[in-house]
Design a protein around this motif. Structure first.
Motif, PDB file in Angstrom:
ATOM      1  N   ARG A 294       0.859  -1.191   0.000  1.00 13.47           N
ATOM      2  CA  ARG A 294       0.000   0.000   0.000  1.00 13.47           C
ATOM      3  C   ARG A 294       0.893   1.239   0.000  1.00 13.47           C
ATOM      4  NH1 ARG A 294      -2.573  -1.875   5.386  1.00 13.47           N
ATOM      5  NH2 ARG A 294      -0.457  -2.705   5.431  1.00 13.47           N
ATOM      6  N   ILE A 295       0.691   2.080  -0.975  1.00 17.07           N
ATOM      7  CA  ILE A 295       1.478   3.307  -1.105  1.00 17.07           C
ATOM      8  C   ILE A 295       0.533   4.505  -0.997  1.00 17.07           C
ATOM      9  CG2 ILE A 295       3.074   4.611  -2.564  1.00 17.07           C
ATOM     10  CD1 ILE A 295       4.152   1.899  -1.603  1.00 17.07           C
ATOM     11  N   TYR A 296       0.894   5.459  -0.146  1.00 23.00           N
ATOM     12  CA  TYR A 296       0.080   6.661   0.037  1.00 23.00           C
ATOM     13  C   TYR A 296       0.765   7.834  -0.658  1.00 23.00           C
ATOM     14  CZ  TYR A 296      -2.009   3.692   3.585  1.00 23.00           C
ATOM     15  OH  TYR A 296      -2.607   2.634   4.220  1.00 23.00           O
ATOM     16  N   THR A 297      -0.028   8.679  -1.280  1.00 23.42           N
ATOM     17  CA  THR A 297       0.523   9.815  -2.034  1.00 23.42           C
ATOM     18  C   THR A 297       0.399  11.106  -1.235  1.00 23.42           C
ATOM     19  OG1 THR A 297      -1.610  10.116  -3.156  1.00 23.42           O
ATOM     20  CG2 THR A 297       0.034   8.744  -4.254  1.00 23.42           C
ATOM     21  N   GLU A 302       1.085  19.726   1.233  1.00 22.41           N
ATOM     22  CA  GLU A 302      -0.124  19.210   1.863  1.00 22.41           C
ATOM     23  C   GLU A 302       0.198  17.936   2.646  1.00 22.41           C
ATOM     24  OE1 GLU A 302      -3.226  18.607  -0.927  1.00 22.41           O
ATOM     25  OE2 GLU A 302      -3.086  20.629  -1.816  1.00 22.41           O
ATOM     26  N   PRO A 303      -0.615  17.610   3.653  1.00 22.03           N
ATOM     27  CA  PRO A 303      -0.395  16.343   4.382  1.00 22.03           C
ATOM     28  C   PRO A 303      -0.743  15.161   3.482  1.00 22.03           C
ATOM     29  CG  PRO A 303      -2.420  17.390   5.125  1.00 22.03           C
ATOM     30  CD  PRO A 303      -1.745  18.387   4.215  1.00 22.03           C
ATOM     31  N   PRO A 304      -0.177  13.990   3.753  1.00 24.00           N
ATOM     32  CA  PRO A 304      -0.479  12.811   2.927  1.00 24.00           C
ATOM     33  C   PRO A 304      -1.920  12.356   3.099  1.00 24.00           C
ATOM     34  CG  PRO A 304       0.850  12.199   4.827  1.00 24.00           C
ATOM     35  CD  PRO A 304       0.809  13.700   4.807  1.00 24.00           C
ATOM     36  N   SER A 305      -2.432  11.698   2.065  1.00 25.80           N
ATOM     37  CA  SER A 305      -3.790  11.161   2.104  1.00 25.80           C
ATOM     38  C   SER A 305      -3.730   9.678   2.454  1.00 25.80           C
ATOM     39  CB  SER A 305      -4.471  11.345   0.743  1.00 25.80           C
ATOM     40  OG  SER A 305      -5.711  10.671   0.720  1.00 25.80           O
ATOM     41  N   ALA A 357       8.310   0.303  -0.181  1.00 28.17           N
ATOM     42  CA  ALA A 357       7.904  -0.671   0.840  1.00 28.17           C
ATOM     43  C   ALA A 357       6.456  -0.401   1.233  1.00 28.17           C
ATOM     44  CB  ALA A 357       8.822  -0.578   2.057  1.00 28.17           C
ATOM     45  N   ASP A 358       5.856  -1.358   1.935  1.00 24.77           N
ATOM     46  CA  ASP A 358       4.463  -1.229   2.333  1.00 24.77           C
ATOM     47  C   ASP A 358       4.255  -0.001   3.218  1.00 24.77           C
ATOM     48  OD1 ASP A 358       1.771  -2.011   2.517  1.00 24.77           O
ATOM     49  OD2 ASP A 358       2.139  -3.072   4.402  1.00 24.77           O
ATOM     50  N   GLU A 359       3.236   0.767   2.899  1.00 30.10           N
ATOM     51  CA  GLU A 359       2.807   1.963   3.613  1.00 30.10           C
ATOM     52  C   GLU A 359       3.791   3.119   3.502  1.00 30.10           C
ATOM     53  OE1 GLU A 359       1.666   0.103   7.536  1.00 30.10           O
ATOM     54  OE2 GLU A 359      -0.277   0.933   6.953  1.00 30.10           O
ATOM     55  N   ASP A 360       4.620   3.114   2.460  1.00 32.34           N
ATOM     56  CA  ASP A 360       5.429   4.299   2.157  1.00 32.34           C
ATOM     57  C   ASP A 360       4.540   5.454   1.754  1.00 32.34           C
ATOM     58  OD1 ASP A 360       7.873   3.218   2.681  1.00 32.34           O
ATOM     59  OD2 ASP A 360       8.559   3.081   0.606  1.00 32.34           O
ATOM     60  N   VAL A 361       5.012   6.660   2.031  1.00 29.25           N
ATOM     61  CA  VAL A 361       4.357   7.877   1.531  1.00 29.25           C
ATOM     62  C   VAL A 361       5.243   8.443   0.419  1.00 29.25           C
ATOM     63  CG1 VAL A 361       3.644  10.223   2.078  1.00 29.25           C
ATOM     64  CG2 VAL A 361       3.234   8.381   3.730  1.00 29.25           C
ATOM     65  N   VAL A 362       4.629   8.727  -0.737  1.00 26.94           N
ATOM     66  CA  VAL A 362       5.393   9.147  -1.912  1.00 26.94           C
ATOM     67  C   VAL A 362       4.838  10.463  -2.440  1.00 26.94           C
ATOM     68  CG1 VAL A 362       6.031   8.573  -4.278  1.00 26.94           C
ATOM     69  CG2 VAL A 362       5.984   6.789  -2.537  1.00 26.94           C
ATOM     70  N   SER A 363       5.736  11.392  -2.708  1.00 25.85           N
ATOM     71  CA  SER A 363       5.374  12.645  -3.357  1.00 25.85           C
ATOM     72  C   SER A 363       6.128  12.733  -4.682  1.00 25.85           C
ATOM     73  CB  SER A 363       5.746  13.837  -2.463  1.00 25.85           C
ATOM     74  OG  SER A 363       5.397  15.062  -3.095  1.00 25.85           O
ATOM     75  N   ILE A 364       5.409  12.801  -5.775  1.00 24.60           N
ATOM     76  CA  ILE A 364       6.007  12.839  -7.117  1.00 24.60           C
ATOM     77  C   ILE A 364       6.116  14.285  -7.565  1.00 24.60           C
ATOM     78  CG2 ILE A 364       5.826  12.044  -9.490  1.00 24.60           C
ATOM     79  CD1 ILE A 364       6.117   9.750  -7.576  1.00 24.60           C
ATOM     80  N   LEU A 365       7.310  14.713  -7.933  1.00 19.84           N
ATOM     81  CA  LEU A 365       7.517  16.060  -8.459  1.00 19.84           C
ATOM     82  C   LEU A 365       7.831  15.962  -9.938  1.00 19.84           C
ATOM     83  CD1 LEU A 365       8.455  16.150  -5.288  1.00 19.84           C
ATOM     84  CD2 LEU A 365       9.039  18.504  -5.916  1.00 19.84           C
TER      85      LEU A 365
END
Length: 367
Positions: A294-297, A302-305, A357-365
């Motif tokens: 599971r990956i959160y964006t 802004e805070p992650p969703s 990895a599972d439950e990483d938070v990712v911000s794409i620029l």
């Protein structure tokens, strides 16, 4: 003589032939022929389609597909009704008495398609009815869930495993560590990193000749590979390596000692659909065996969703995450910021090849 008759003839000969040092080459050749004929039998008819009228194939959807198999009256329908929140209508398909019931299991933000494939038993390996379509669907599964009756003996499991094995589905196995490449000249060259214990050059050459292969490189990287492994390498396009989870139902009808014995078997869970025992454990085990991440964006500033996760396969990279968002993002990709278990520090600036990895938070620029 048709292919089915040839298969039966080889199977009969294999059953009659005693296995010893003098017959091992003959047995290897017979196994090679058997695999070749089975592959021919299960191939689509040239110029044909999946069949007129109502086809069997159910479109693959969701984040993973689970093929549910088992004999009648073991509780497959009950299990589907207990663990799936949404199901399509029951549809009748022309494969003996096949009824396919696709359902959706929603868990950890993922949608897992569960497809009941009872028709894989009783003639599917011989291409009867819609056997080819049944097998094709099973081979696209990410996990096979084999439902068994705890009140019956081990024979039910052995029959199901043998039927799946005969159609090229290898349960809880990995591809053999053998390099094989067909060439146009140079003859057959066999080498190994360590002398194989159960396979030799003579066996390899005889099987290749039967497959009309006269020029090839073979490198054996595992000393424990067998003739069957080498035959699988030759038929790689017809072989699928799929994890399998064995679920014993009706544990309320057997003793505690028997429940304990079954629960200790490898890759096994025990349950009772009637009393709703062990269903939570089963679902957790399905999730673990699928190895989904599971990956959160997170948007910049802004805070992650955490309400809606992107679900990707194990060993996925930032590139795979981009593809799940939108395929055009890669073209404008600049870098990614990653928080979580895969990051050496939070946040870590990463490229497309970074493994998440599972439950990483990712911000794409983007550029």
């Amino acid at each position: 003589m048709g292919i089915v008759e040839k298969i039966q003839q080889i199977e009969d000969e294999l059953a009659r032939t005693q296995k010893n040092k003098a017959t091992e080459y003959h047995i290897g050749l017979l196994k090679g022929k058997l695999a070749r004929y089975r592959a021919q039998l299960l191939e689509p008819t040239p110029g044909g389609s999946s069949g007129g009228g109502q086809g069997f194939e159910v479109s693959k959807s969701g984040d993973a597909r689970i093929a549910l198999i088992g004999f009648p009256s073991v509780g497959k329908s009950s299990l589907l009704s207990k663990i799936t929140k949404t199901k399509s209508e029951v549809a009748q398909y022309s494969f003996t008495t096949l009824t396919s019931v696709p359902g959706v299991l929603e868990y950890n933000g993922a949608e897992l398609q569960i497809l009941d494939l009872p028709g894989i038993i009783g003639g599917a390996s011989e291409g009867k009815g819609r056997g080819r379509q049944v097998i094709a669907s099973a081979k696209t599964a990410d996990l096979i869930l084999m439902v068994l009756d705890a009140t019956k003996g081990p024979n039910q499991r052995e029959i199901l495993e043998q039927e799946l094995e005969s159609v090229g589905i290898r349960l809880n196995k990995t591809p053999p560590n053998i390099y094989y490449k067909q060439k146009t000249t140079g003859g057959i060259k066999v080498s190994s990193t360590a002398p194989p214990k159960y396979l030799d050059e003579k066996q390899i050459a005889s099987i290749l000749r039967d497959y009309r292969v006269h020029n090839a490189d073979v490198l054996i990287r595992d000393e424990n590979v067998t003739v069957d492994d080498f035959i699988d390498v030759l038929n790689a396009q017809h072989i699928a390596y799929i994890p399998c989870l064995y679920a014993y139902n009706k544990i309320d009808a057997v003793s505690l000692e028997e429940v304990d014995r079954l629960a200790r078997l490898p890759d096994t869970v025990v349950m009772s659909c009637h009393l709703e025992l062990g269903l939570d454990v089963l679902i957790e085990r399905i999730w673990d065996d699928l190895k989904l991440l599971r990956i959160y964006t997170k948007r910049k500033g802004e805070p992650p969703s955490f309400d809606d996760a992107l679900v990707v396969r194990s060993n996925s990279t930032i590139e795979n995450v981009c593809d799940r968002i939108h395929r055009s993002i890669k073209d404008q990709f600049k870098y990614a910021l990653v928080w979580g278990a895969s990051a050496k520090h939070n946040p870590q600036k990463c490229g497309l090849s970074h493994h998440v990895a599972d439950e990483d938070v990712v911000s794409i620029l983007t550029k």
